[in-house]
Design a protein around this motif. Structure first.
Motif, PDB file in Angstrom:
ATOM      1  N   HIS A 209      -7.329   7.925  -2.977  1.00  0.00           N
ATOM      2  CA  HIS A 209      -8.428   7.892  -2.018  1.00  0.00           C
ATOM      3  C   HIS A 209      -8.583   9.280  -1.396  1.00  0.00           C
ATOM      4  O   HIS A 209      -7.606  10.009  -1.229  1.00  0.00           O
TER       5      HIS A 209
ATOM      6  N   LEU B  10       0.845  -1.182   0.000  1.00  0.00           N
ATOM      7  CA  LEU B  10       0.000   0.000   0.000  1.00  0.00           C
ATOM      8  C   LEU B  10       0.888   1.242   0.000  1.00  0.00           C
ATOM      9  O   LEU B  10       1.887   1.282   0.721  1.00  0.00           O
TER      10      LEU B  10
ATOM     11  N   ARG C  14      -1.532  11.282   3.445  1.00  0.00           N
ATOM     12  CA  ARG C  14      -2.507  11.119   2.368  1.00  0.00           C
ATOM     13  C   ARG C  14      -2.402   9.728   1.759  1.00  0.00           C
ATOM     14  O   ARG C  14      -1.340   9.113   1.799  1.00  0.00           O
ATOM     15  N   TYR C  15      -3.508   9.291   1.188  1.00  0.00           N
ATOM     16  CA  TYR C  15      -3.605   7.979   0.552  1.00  0.00           C
ATOM     17  C   TYR C  15      -3.889   8.191  -0.931  1.00  0.00           C
ATOM     18  O   TYR C  15      -5.028   8.501  -1.292  1.00  0.00           O
TER      19      TYR C  15
ATOM     20  N   ILE D 259       1.424   5.217   0.801  1.00  0.00           N
ATOM     21  CA  ILE D 259       0.932   6.306   1.645  1.00  0.00           C
ATOM     22  C   ILE D 259       1.930   7.454   1.559  1.00  0.00           C
ATOM     23  O   ILE D 259       3.140   7.235   1.586  1.00  0.00           O
TER      24      ILE D 259
ATOM     25  N   ARG E 195      -8.652  10.597   1.414  1.00  0.00           N
ATOM     26  CA  ARG E 195      -8.315  10.549   2.821  1.00  0.00           C
ATOM     27  C   ARG E 195      -7.137  11.484   3.079  1.00  0.00           C
ATOM     28  O   ARG E 195      -6.161  11.493   2.327  1.00  0.00           O
TER      29      ARG E 195
ATOM     30  N   LEU F 248     -10.924   3.029   4.789  1.00  0.00           N
ATOM     31  CA  LEU F 248     -10.395   3.770   3.650  1.00  0.00           C
ATOM     32  C   LEU F 248     -11.496   4.068   2.629  1.00  0.00           C
ATOM     33  O   LEU F 248     -11.539   5.155   2.047  1.00  0.00           O
TER      34      LEU F 248
END
Length: 273
Positions: free
Chosen positions: A161, A143, A157-158, A145, A163, A250
């Motif tokens: 996404h 993943l 931050r993602y 990030i 987020r 998420l």
């Protein structure tokens, strides 16, 4: 002060005549030192494969350092117990050969072996920190990030996404996470000691470090580069969640802003601070 005999050796009522009993060893101090191996910012209390690789190298380095120290102390004690050096050409030649042996074996061979062993042991540990393709079957893809350092907080931050977190990073347990560091002002350093190595967050550059948590839990992160008067308070909370719970969290993101611990929000990119 210890007595000295006529041949230059320590008298038996001095250093060599003393006894050290196990009962007077500083066991409470030893217990305190061992207790320091644990804690939210301890690199020796590893909670993931990257951090475990670093801790393993550290323990090996400690063990070798203790052996080297013991050898040096033993050689020193042996030299202190020896009498006056014999005189004569033959004795001087023998002393010269002894000095050369110490120089070659102690000054060249021993450091070379130690450095080679450190490189051989440390290189695999370094590979754990790199965002390399996973080789194990059944392991999900890493993943990504983003962690952007500010004076004096972390923006998380993602990519892909909606987020945005402030001083909080959520990750799935048991899954590799590639943290992409950056900075909005000065050089910071991203570091979660129990999950992996540290990596600078440099303005204008994107660097990556891989983390992974063995199991769900809360871990402490800290900026490890002095970045101004608020540096000591530039911490971060990393929350490792079960994979399903993380995916639900998420996917349930709202607007790209999140409430901070201090009550502020993470602004949209390009917004004025």
């Amino acid at each position: 002060m210890q007595g000295v005999t006529g041949d230059g050796r320590a008298a038996q009522d001095g250093l060599w005549g003393r006894r050290v009993h196990a009962s007077i060893l500083p066991w409470p101090a030893l217990a305190l030192l061992l207790a320091g191996c644990q804690g939210p910012l301890s690199t020796l209390d590893a909670a993931g494969p990257s951090a475990q690789a670093i801790a393993t190298v550290w323990w090996w380095m400690l063990a070798v350092a203790i052996l080297v120290l013991a050898g040096v102390v033993a050689a020193w004690m042996l030299a202190m117990r020896r009498g006056a050096a014999p005189q004569g050409d033959g004795a001087q030649q023998s002393a010269g050969r002894t000095e050369r042996r110490w120089l070659v074996w102690g000054g060249l061979v021993l450091p070379s072996v130690c450095i080679a062993a450190l490189v051989a042991l440390g290189s695999p540990a370094g590979l754990h920190q790199l965002p390399l393709p996973g080789k194990a079957s059944g392991v999900p893809a890493p993943l990504q990030i983003e962690a952007i350092g500010h004076q004096w907080w972390w923006e998380v931050r993602y990519p892909g996404h909606a987020r945005a977190q402030r001083n909080e990073m959520r990750i799935p347990a048991g899954r590799p996470v590639d943290v992409i560091t950056g900075s909005a002002d000065v050089i910071h350093s991203f570091w979660v000691p129990r999950l992996g190595g540290k990596l600078d967050a440099v303005p204008g550059r994107s660097l990556r470090v891989r983390l992974q948590a063995h199991e769900p839990g809360t871990y402490r992160g800290q900026c490890a580069e002095f970045c101004g008067v608020g540096h000591a308070h530039m911490g971060m909370t990393v929350i490792a969640m079960e994979a399903d719970a993380f995916d639900a969290w998420l996917a349930g993101a709202g607007p790209a802003a999140a409430t901070s611990e201090a009550g502020g929000t993470v602004p949209q990119r390009g917004a004025q601070q």
